[in-house]
Design a protein around this motif. Structure first.
Motif, PDB file in Angstrom:
ATOM      1  N   THR A  18       0.368  -1.034  -0.426  1.00 40.82           N
ATOM      2  CA  THR A  18       0.175  -0.181  -0.368  1.00 40.82           C
ATOM      3  C   THR A  18       1.050   1.174   0.255  1.00 40.82           C
TER       4      THR A  18
ATOM      5  N   LEU B 202      -5.304  -2.083  -6.779  1.00 37.21           N
ATOM      6  CA  LEU B 202      -6.279  -0.240  -6.618  1.00 37.21           C
ATOM      7  C   LEU B 202      -6.035   1.076  -6.527  1.00 37.21           C
ATOM      8  N   ILE B 203      -6.252   1.767  -7.104  1.00 34.58           N
ATOM      9  CA  ILE B 203      -6.363   2.764  -7.021  1.00 34.58           C
ATOM     10  C   ILE B 203      -7.427   3.521  -6.506  1.00 34.58           C
ATOM     11  N   LEU B 204      -6.956   4.252  -5.267  1.00 37.58           N
ATOM     12  CA  LEU B 204      -8.349   4.748  -4.253  1.00 37.58           C
ATOM     13  C   LEU B 204      -7.631   6.219  -4.399  1.00 37.58           C
TER      14      LEU B 204
ATOM     15  N   LEU C 121     -12.850   0.090   3.121  1.00 39.79           N
ATOM     16  CA  LEU C 121     -11.512   0.077   2.291  1.00 39.79           C
ATOM     17  C   LEU C 121      -9.877  -0.368   2.669  1.00 39.79           C
TER      18      LEU C 121
ATOM     19  N   MET D 151      -8.549  -2.976   0.515  1.00 43.56           N
ATOM     20  CA  MET D 151      -7.660  -2.994   0.287  1.00 43.56           C
ATOM     21  C   MET D 151      -5.882  -4.839   0.680  1.00 43.56           C
TER      22      MET D 151
ATOM     23  N   ARG E 153      -4.007  -7.116  -1.706  1.00 44.14           N
ATOM     24  CA  ARG E 153      -4.329  -6.318  -3.619  1.00 44.14           C
ATOM     25  C   ARG E 153      -2.875  -5.195  -3.061  1.00 44.14           C
ATOM     26  N   THR E 154      -2.116  -4.451  -4.315  1.00 46.63           N
ATOM     27  CA  THR E 154      -1.345  -3.571  -4.737  1.00 46.63           C
ATOM     28  C   THR E 154      -2.396  -2.243  -4.598  1.00 46.63           C
ATOM     29  N   THR E 155      -2.006  -1.485  -3.552  1.00 37.93           N
ATOM     30  CA  THR E 155      -2.945  -0.285  -3.226  1.00 37.93           C
ATOM     31  C   THR E 155      -2.472   1.296  -3.556  1.00 37.93           C
TER      32      THR E 155
ATOM     33  N   VAL F 108      -2.751   5.381  -3.061  1.00 42.94           N
ATOM     34  CA  VAL F 108      -3.630   5.909  -2.407  1.00 42.94           C
ATOM     35  C   VAL F 108      -4.095   7.429  -2.080  1.00 42.94           C
TER      36      VAL F 108
END
Length: 584
Positions: A373, A503-505, A524, A528, A531-533, A535
């Protein structure tokens, strides 16, 4: 543009439109035959005037012919009624079919256009093209074709009758043709330019309407009514002036044509009268000739008036085909990936929105490991959103390279890349459909059980089941019937159901109150997991547990570390943190 090029463009546009009728050529052929029959019956009726007058009135023959002519007239008009109905029905079916095909093609192209295209185009103008311009195209298509074929063939029939009756008087009619043609040519050029301007202003009017409707709360709270009225008034007045100018140009063209026809008619009446006085012209011939001459008025008026519709339609066709011909997103990638591991590398990446502008991001070099993350923080305009927009190839780097799992991003197939990425943003996009359809958006093969499970994991099931129709409740345009936190949890449920490894937040909790933020943050954290996140964070409290924080300033990464490391370092991040949590 020269007149020659304009003619060639008009011809090319028109024949391109006609190509859309090719799949329906049988209906097209029936319509053409019906047009010719309808015009032929009208000319045939006019030709009956000579025997009717000479034999039934002047010579007053008392024989069976007295019944033949009335019966013939009834049959002709019955045939004409049938032919006209067939033509009108086929033309309407054909033009509506072609408009629908064009709309399908335009919408299909709209879905594949690059993000940069939407940056440059007003949404109001785009909507006007699909809703309004495509309707005007039919005026350049089969409405014009109907008038041209039906009335053109009628003119030929009537001129043939006139030549047969008296060729010398008919030649007088031909003297007006060059003047009428010149008038049409001048008017056509004027009308095309006015139509282009009118379409542009119509798009601007739609844009103002859309903004006033969507932003009505801001308009009210900030007292923007007078400003919006002034904007709309200026554009509405422009639209009115263009309409008046079009009417004036078209009317002037029709007036000149009709005046020239009247001059020719006056000359014909004079010569016909002198020849009748000498006995070389019968009463029946005169009535037939004058009947044909009078019958020419209506089709000639329609033919000269069709230039207005033609130019308006061709201008609309240019707009329609400009959208259809816009190149879709570039997808040069051939490598199809299944489920990505999530190793992302930025290698000296830079990007500028416009050539010559200051780069939005520059010299970005960073590595994100699978399952990690990473938070991007920084002031407004520091390049955070631009950087993440490069990952799903919304834009392409103007320098450097991005790699995913050891594969250069430009070599990866676009669809398979985006299948591996989920996005949850501050501005949640929901559709005017059911809750279930919004959660399962883009996936046709999802069971109701999986939709419910995703909603439950996003802490959304409770409020969904309290809605009137549960998961089948229609949530309204942009989800206006839901609170901000509810919309965010639906977006999270949608991302959970997709189960993408990346994942894009994008500031997903920045617009929420404290209670909603806690609920969304809990959802969230579930999302997450594994996952590669990436933020993008506004509230620094939400990213304290991030594996790595990248601090951006003026398009560059200026600091990298964990929350504790960056606070200890005392640089940009520490300053941002102190500003957010400073005691009042």
């Amino acid at each position: 543009m020269s007149d020659t090029n304009s003619k060639q463009n008009s011809r090319a546009l028109y024949f391109r439109l006609l190509r859309y009728a090719r799949p329906y050529w049988k209906v097209f052929a029936i319509s053409l035959v019906a047009m010719l029959v309808a015009s032929g019956t009208e000319a045939a009726f006019t030709s009956l005037m000579k025997p009717l007058v000479d034999e039934n009135f002047v010579h007053a023959k008392r024989n069976v012919d007295l019944y033949v002519l009335p019966a013939t007239i009834i049959c002709l008009y019955l045939l004409r009624a049938v032919a006209t109905f067939v033509n009108d029905y086929c033309s309407s079916w054909l033009s509506s079919r072609i408009v629908t095909d064009l709309r399908y093609e335009m919408f299909d192209r709209l879905l594949t256009l690059p993000v940069r295209y939407f940056d440059d185009q007003g949404s109001g103008r785009l909507m006007t093209r699909i809703t309004n311009d495509v309707n005007n195209v039919t005026q350049a298509g089969f409405n014009v074709l109907t008038v041209t074929v039906r009335d053109g063939s009628l003119v030929i029939w009537l001129l043939g009758l006139m030549l047969y009756t008296d060729w010398q008087l008919t030649l007088v009619c031909f003297t007006v043709i060059p003047i009428v043609a010149l008038s049409i040519r001048i008017t056509a050029k004027r009308l095309r330019g006015l139509s282009h301007s009118q379409q542009q202003v119509t798009g601007e009017v739609t844009q103002v309407l859309q903004e006033a409707i969507e932003g009505q709360r801001i308009v009210k709270i900030f007292g923007g009514q007078e400003y919006e009225r002034a904007r709309f008034k200026v554009l509405a007045d422009k639209l009115r002036r263009f309409g008046v100018k079009q009417t004036a140009a078209s009317s002037a063209n029709t007036g000149v044509t009709q005046f020239m026809i009247a001059v020719a008619l006056a000359i014909i009446i004079y010569f016909a009268s002198t020849r009748a006085a000498s006995g070389s012209f019968t009463a029946g011939s005169f009535v037939a000739f004058m009947g044909a001459m009078a019958a020419l008025f209506a089709p000639l008026k329609r033919i000269t008036g069709v230039s207005d519709a033609l130019q308006r339609g061709l201008a609309a066709a240019e707009s329609v085909f400009e959208l259809i011909d816009t190149p879709p997103e570039v997808d040069s990638g051939t490598h199809v990936i299944q489920r990505a591991k999530g190793q992302i590398e930025f290698r000296d990446v830079g990007f500028s929105y416009r050539e010559g502008e200051r780069p939005a991001v520059s010299n970005i070099t960073a590595t994100i490991r699978p399952g990690q993350t990473v938070a991007l923080v920084g002031g407004s305009g520091s390049g955070k959103t631009t950087l993440v927009n490069l990952l799903p190839k919304f834009y392409h780097p103007t320098q450097g390279e991005i790699w995913l799992d050891g594969q250069q991003l430009s070599d990866i197939d676009l669809k398979s890349l985006r299948n591996n990425i989920s996005l949850v943003s501050q501005d949640v996009v929901l559709f005017n459909d059911t809750v279930a359809a919004n959660i399962a958006y883009g996936r046709d093969d999802v069971s109701r059980e999986k939709i419910i499970k995703a909603a439950e994991m996003a802490y959304a099931r409770d409020f969904i089941e309290q809605m009137p129709d549960g998961f089948d409740t229609v949530i309204g345009e942009k989800g206006t019937r839901l609170s901000g936190g509810q919309r965010q949890r639906l977006a999270i449920a949608r991302a959970l159901l997709k189960d993408a490894p990346i994942l894009i937040l994008d500031e997903a909790t920045s617009a929420l109150d404290t209670q909603s933020e806690r609920q969304v943050q809990a959802a969230l954290e579930r999302l997450m997991q594994n996952r590669t996140t990436i933020v993008i964070a506004h509230r620094l409290s939400t990213i304290e547990k991030a594996d790595k924080i990248m601090v951006m300033n003026q398009g560059q990464i200026v600091e990298v570390g964990t929350h504790a490391e960056l606070l200890k370092f005392g640089g940009h991040y520490a300053l941002l943190y102190q500003m957010q949590f400073r005691e009042p």
